[in-house]
Design an enzyme around this catalytic site. Structure first.
Site, PDB file in Angstrom:
ATOM      1  N   LYS A  41       0.852  -1.175   0.000  1.00  0.00           N
ATOM      2  CA  LYS A  41       0.000   0.000   0.000  1.00  0.00           C
ATOM      3  C   LYS A  41       0.894   1.232   0.000  1.00  0.00           C
ATOM      4  CE  LYS A  41      -4.487   1.303   1.243  1.00  0.00           C
ATOM      5  NZ  LYS A  41      -5.508   1.477   2.239  1.00  0.00           N
ATOM      6  N   TRP A  92      -2.895   0.665  -4.100  1.00  0.00           N
ATOM      7  CA  TRP A  92      -2.343  -0.694  -4.015  1.00  0.00           C
ATOM      8  C   TRP A  92      -1.343  -0.942  -5.142  1.00  0.00           C
ATOM      9  CZ3 TRP A  92      -3.864  -3.234   0.238  1.00  0.00           C
ATOM     10  CH2 TRP A  92      -5.103  -2.892   0.822  1.00  0.00           C
TER      11      TRP A  92
END
Ligand code: AMP
Length: 545
Positions: free
Chosen positions: A436, A441
């Site tokens: 992250k 992501w």
């Protein structure tokens, strides 16, 4: 109204019957230390009867657990059949676990007898004096002296079998009786026991016969390069027994490309199975030696994502990979990446590189990581894969684990994926491995695949390391191909990636290592990389900041 069909229990005894009555002459070839050993299904059934006699003489009763600490060979295959068919439970011990974890699995499963290969006595000996519940130890040996040990009396497998009759009275079993158990390799905490039933193994064996899965048939010779403790050796020992396929077992030589290629070649393997690292080795060997395996029709590959470069290299060598996804909890068949009839030729490779579509009997959905809500199959939304079906675990041995099993009966896999409208799964990451960065992501799996497409790269694993500003940033650990060792730079890799991934995905650092740490099932061990990783150099805040 009820159907009027016979109440026929789905148990592994049916496989034993088939092997005995239909395929007695089919060969079982094992690569042992002193050469190749040959037997056949007829002998297996006879010896399984004697083995069941021996185990019951040692006090093993239906429901008792028998541990095995053994390589991939014919005796281990005998145990695969004798133990469940006598109503006991086969527990294939992971010979690469740390002693404490090995002890945990033996105690958690409640092993009453352990059958150990002579060469693995030192592994078990680490637990000498720590296994009070063990009733007996049996050693598989070929007349060689045993290594020193403090495990007490050991019965010889062969002498034990010689003293028994082959016509063991197999008891009538119920299909939901436990047949076997495997422990997950557990990245955190203790391993978890998955308990397979006869019914689940029976149906799973049927599934390995399907043309859109492994398609095992009597005409196949199957060479699993998968430890026999890993998810029941991917169900291949039972699938082969049901189909009547020839079985080729590589003994302890799973990591030796030359032994594997020799075996495949000399024994006429048509199907081989293993994790990507096995095939990375094999490609190197085949390219270097110019050898080929023209009789192999399918390379079943799962356990980790197949890097694109690997599948392309295998295609060039004439070896067709079939990508499959699964886990110990799913027996392991979950999905297969076969190309659909309507897929345009130009899109075939992309489709084969996905984790595939759910196998018959397996239902899959993806759930939002935060809310748990089911997500659409649009190829964009990604969430945790959940699945259910007749060979999917409903619980772990001795633990409820409500965070792994949903209240409405689905297994939470911990794998994060998208699903296309056609039902093709693409794994983005493990929930524990996704990176992250700045609130977005990054898929470590995709980055690894892209790096491994570099012609000088053999293996690559990407982990997220803490960053003061972006939370986490990707760092790549790379093993260069032997011929390019010391001749490749991090900048070269970042340059190579520039038109393949978003610029903010580019790894902050590329760290070259001589060898990739691997798990007991030969996957890249990111936990080991994380444990020893130096912090990011630019992540260190400047003094006074
Ligand atoms: P194990 O229970 O040790 O076999 O590990 C199962 C895990 O391996 C899955 O949950 C996935 O994270 C990973 N895995 C298995 N097959 C694949 C695949 N084809 N692609 C990516 N990851 C996979």
């Amino acid at each position: 109204m009820k159907g009027l069909m016979q109440d026929y229990p789905l148990t592994l005894q049916h496989l034993l019957w088939r092997m005995d009555r239909l395929f007695g002459r089919k060969e079982i070839v094992s690569r042992l230390e002193h050469g190749v050993h040959r037997s056949n299904y007829g002998e297996l059934v006879e010896r399984a009867g004697r083995l069941a006699g021996l185990l019951s003489r040692l006090g093993v009763r239906p429901g008792d657990v028998v541990g095995t600490l053994a390589w991939n060979d014919y005796r281990h295959l005998e145990l695969y059949y004798a133990v469940p068919c006598m109503g006991a439970v086969l527990h294939t011990l992971n010979l690469r676990l740390f002693p404490d974890q090995l002890e945990f699995t033996i105690r958690d499963a409640g092993d009453s007898v352990i059958v150990v290969d002579r060469s693995l006595i030192p592994v078990l000996n680490q637990l000498a004096g720590r296994l009070p519940a063990l009733r007996a130890l049996v050693v598989m040996n070929d007349g060689q002296p045993l290594p020193e040990h403090g495990l007490g009396e050991m019965l010889d497998y062969e002498s034990g079998l010689a003293g028994e009759r082959p016509d063991f009275p197999w008891p009538r079993l119920a299909e939901d009786d436990a047949a076997a158990m495997c422990y997950t390799s557990g990245t955190t905490g203790n391993p978890k026991g998955v308990v397979y039933s006869h019914r689940s193994q029976f149906l799973h064996s049927m599934a390995t016969l399907g043309t859109d899965s492994v398609g095992l048939s009597e005409r196949d010779a199957v060479l699993p390069i998968v430890p026999m403790f890993h998810a029941n050796c991917w169900g291949i020992p039972y699938g082969a027994g049901m189909a009547g396929s020839k079985v080729i077992l590589p003994g302890r030589y799973l990591g030796d490309a030359e032994v594997i290629v020799n075996l495949a070649d000399e024994e006429g393997a048509t199907v081989m199975a293993g994790v990507p690292t096995i095939w990375i080795n094999t490609v190197q060997y085949l390219e270097k030696t110019g050898r080929r395996l023209p009789r192999v029709r399918t390379i079943l590959c799962g356990g980790a994502a197949i890097p694109r470069g690997l599948m392309e290299a295998m295609d060039r060598l004439g070896l067709r990979m079939v990508h499959a996804w699964g886990m110990t909890e799913t027996s392991p068949i979950g999905s297969f990446a076969n190309v659909r009839s309507w897929t345009p030729a130009g899109a075939e490779l992309d489709q084969r590189l996905t984790q595939g579509a759910p196998a018959p009997c397996v239902e899959i959905r993806i759930a939002d990581l935060a809310s748990g809500k089911e997500l659409p199959w649009d190829g964009q939304a990604f969430g945790e894969i959940q699945c259910r079906g007749p060979w999917i675990a409903a619980a772990y041995n001795h633990r409820a684990d409500p965070d792994r099993f949903t209240v409405d009966g689905w297994l939470r896999t911990g794998d994060v994926a998208t699903i296309s409208p056609d039902g093709y799964i693409t794994i983005v990451d493990r929930t524990k491995d996704v990176i992250k960065s700045g609130g977005e992501w990054i898929s470590s799996v995709e980055l690894e695949g892209a790096i491994m497409a570099h012609p000088k790269v053999l293996e690559a694993a990407v982990i997220g390391l803490q960053h003061p500003r972006w939370q986490e940033r990707p760092v790549a650990y790379v093993v260069a191909k032997p011929e390019f060792k010391g001749q490749i730079t991090g900048e070269e890799i970042r340059e190579f990636l520039r038109d393949k991934v978003a610029s903010w995905w580019l790894p902050d650092e590329v760290r070259f290592i001589d060898e990739m740490p691997k798990t007991s099932t030969m996957k890249f061990d990111k936990k080991a990389l994380r444990a020893t990783a130096e912090p990011l150099s630019q992540a260190t805040p400047a003094p006074g900041s």
